[in-house]
Design an enzyme around this catalytic site. Structure first.
Site, mmCIF file in Angstrom:
data_model
loop_
_atom_site.group_PDB
_atom_site.id
_atom_site.type_symbol
_atom_site.label_atom_id
_atom_site.label_comp_id
_atom_site.label_asym_id
_atom_site.label_seq_id
_atom_site.Cartn_x
_atom_site.Cartn_y
_atom_site.Cartn_z
ATOM 1 N N ASP A 50 3.536 38.336 -5.435
ATOM 2 C CA ASP A 50 3.297 37.162 -6.252
ATOM 3 C C ASP A 50 3.272 37.604 -7.716
ATOM 4 O O ASP A 50 2.640 38.606 -8.043
ATOM 5 C CB ASP A 50 1.947 36.549 -5.844
ATOM 6 C CG ASP A 50 1.752 35.165 -6.394
ATOM 7 O OD1 ASP A 50 2.323 34.223 -5.806
ATOM 8 O OD2 ASP A 50 1.020 35.027 -7.385
ATOM 9 N N ASN A 58 4.521 30.040 -17.598
ATOM 10 C CA ASN A 58 5.174 28.725 -17.670
ATOM 11 C C ASN A 58 4.536 27.852 -18.737
ATOM 12 O O ASN A 58 5.230 27.161 -19.498
ATOM 13 C CB ASN A 58 5.097 28.007 -16.319
ATOM 14 C CG ASN A 58 6.250 28.350 -15.405
ATOM 15 O OD1 ASN A 58 7.309 28.767 -15.854
ATOM 16 N ND2 ASN A 58 6.042 28.165 -14.123
ATOM 17 N N HIS A 63 9.155 26.192 -18.516
ATOM 18 C CA HIS A 63 9.688 26.442 -17.177
ATOM 19 C C HIS A 63 11.059 27.105 -17.190
ATOM 20 O O HIS A 63 11.410 27.807 -16.238
ATOM 21 C CB HIS A 63 9.715 25.142 -16.367
ATOM 22 C CG HIS A 63 8.345 24.665 -16.014
ATOM 23 N ND1 HIS A 63 7.656 25.136 -14.930
ATOM 24 C CD2 HIS A 63 7.529 23.781 -16.637
ATOM 25 C CE1 HIS A 63 6.465 24.563 -14.881
ATOM 26 N NE2 HIS A 63 6.360 23.730 -15.910
ATOM 27 N N ASP A 67 11.844 30.224 -14.953
ATOM 28 C CA ASP A 67 13.020 30.379 -14.084
ATOM 29 C C ASP A 67 13.757 31.682 -14.392
ATOM 30 O O ASP A 67 14.215 32.375 -13.481
ATOM 31 C CB ASP A 67 13.978 29.196 -14.263
ATOM 32 C CG ASP A 67 13.472 27.924 -13.607
ATOM 33 O OD1 ASP A 67 12.456 27.969 -12.870
ATOM 34 O OD2 ASP A 67 14.095 26.864 -13.837
ATOM 35 N N GLU A 93 6.372 31.339 -7.170
ATOM 36 C CA GLU A 93 6.560 32.722 -7.627
ATOM 37 C C GLU A 93 6.259 33.722 -6.526
ATOM 38 O O GLU A 93 5.931 34.865 -6.796
ATOM 39 C CB GLU A 93 5.687 32.980 -8.859
ATOM 40 C CG GLU A 93 4.204 33.023 -8.597
ATOM 41 C CD GLU A 93 3.490 31.677 -8.587
ATOM 42 O OE1 GLU A 93 2.259 31.680 -8.629
ATOM 43 O OE2 GLU A 93 4.145 30.617 -8.528
#
Length: 177
Positions: A50, A58, A63, A67, A93
């Site tokens: 993770d 973010n 975002h 990404d 994630e």
């Protein structure tokens, strides 16, 4: 017509952003691996990784940068794994690594190498600005007769132990976790 069906089937089992198998692709792979196990194939180890502080990334950078980090990480994971290992993005994630024929000790070396190399990298986020990305991991070896869901729960518990212990580390799943 056959090519279109194959393409549609691939879309169902592939994460559109990273190109890695998604949860459905992982489950398909595990089913095949478990059938092979019934035929006498060795056990496997599983790691759940993770991204540390991903929500903050973010929230700070947006975002689109989140990404970019997911794609960057997926490329690094594939780069540092052994031949025959599978990496999948199973949500947000969270990534899963399946290491066939690897006992926990060998798998821990793989995951630590992956984690350390990810931590050394920098991801460009804006003009001239980069950020470091770290991951926390839970790791466990499948026990004889253990269902995948049970193994996943043990490893996921180890992941949360790694996060609660300060992040950027790997914790082994205990036998009773």
């Amino acid at each position: 017509m056959r090519d279109e069906r194959d393409r549609m089937a691939d879309l169902v089992i592939t994460d559109h952003l990273t190109g890695l198998p998604n949860r459905a692709g992982l489950e398909q792979y595990i089913e095949r691996l478990m059938r092979a196990r019934e035929g006498g194939a060795p056990l496997f180890s599983l790691a759940v990784l993770d991204i540390d502080h991903f929500k903050a990334i973010n929230d700070t950078f947006g975002h689109d940068i989140g990404d970019r980090i997911l794609v960057w990480l997926s490329e690094r994971l594939a780069q540092y794994l052994r031949d025959g290992d599978l990496v999948a993005r199973v949500g947000g994630e969270e990534f899963v690594i399946v290491m066939p024929w690897a006992q926990a000790k060998q798998a821990q070396k793989v995951v630590e190498r992956v984690r350390a190399n990810i931590g050394k990298g920098r991801v460009p986020v804006t003009d001239g600005q980069t950020i470091a990305v770290t991951v926390s991991a839970g790791l466990g070896e499948q026990r004889p007769g253990e269902a995948f869901g049970e193994l996943f729960r043990r490893v996921d518990t180890a992941l949360y132990a790694a996060k609660h212990a300060g992040r950027d580390q790997t914790h082994l799943a205990g036998p009773d976790a």
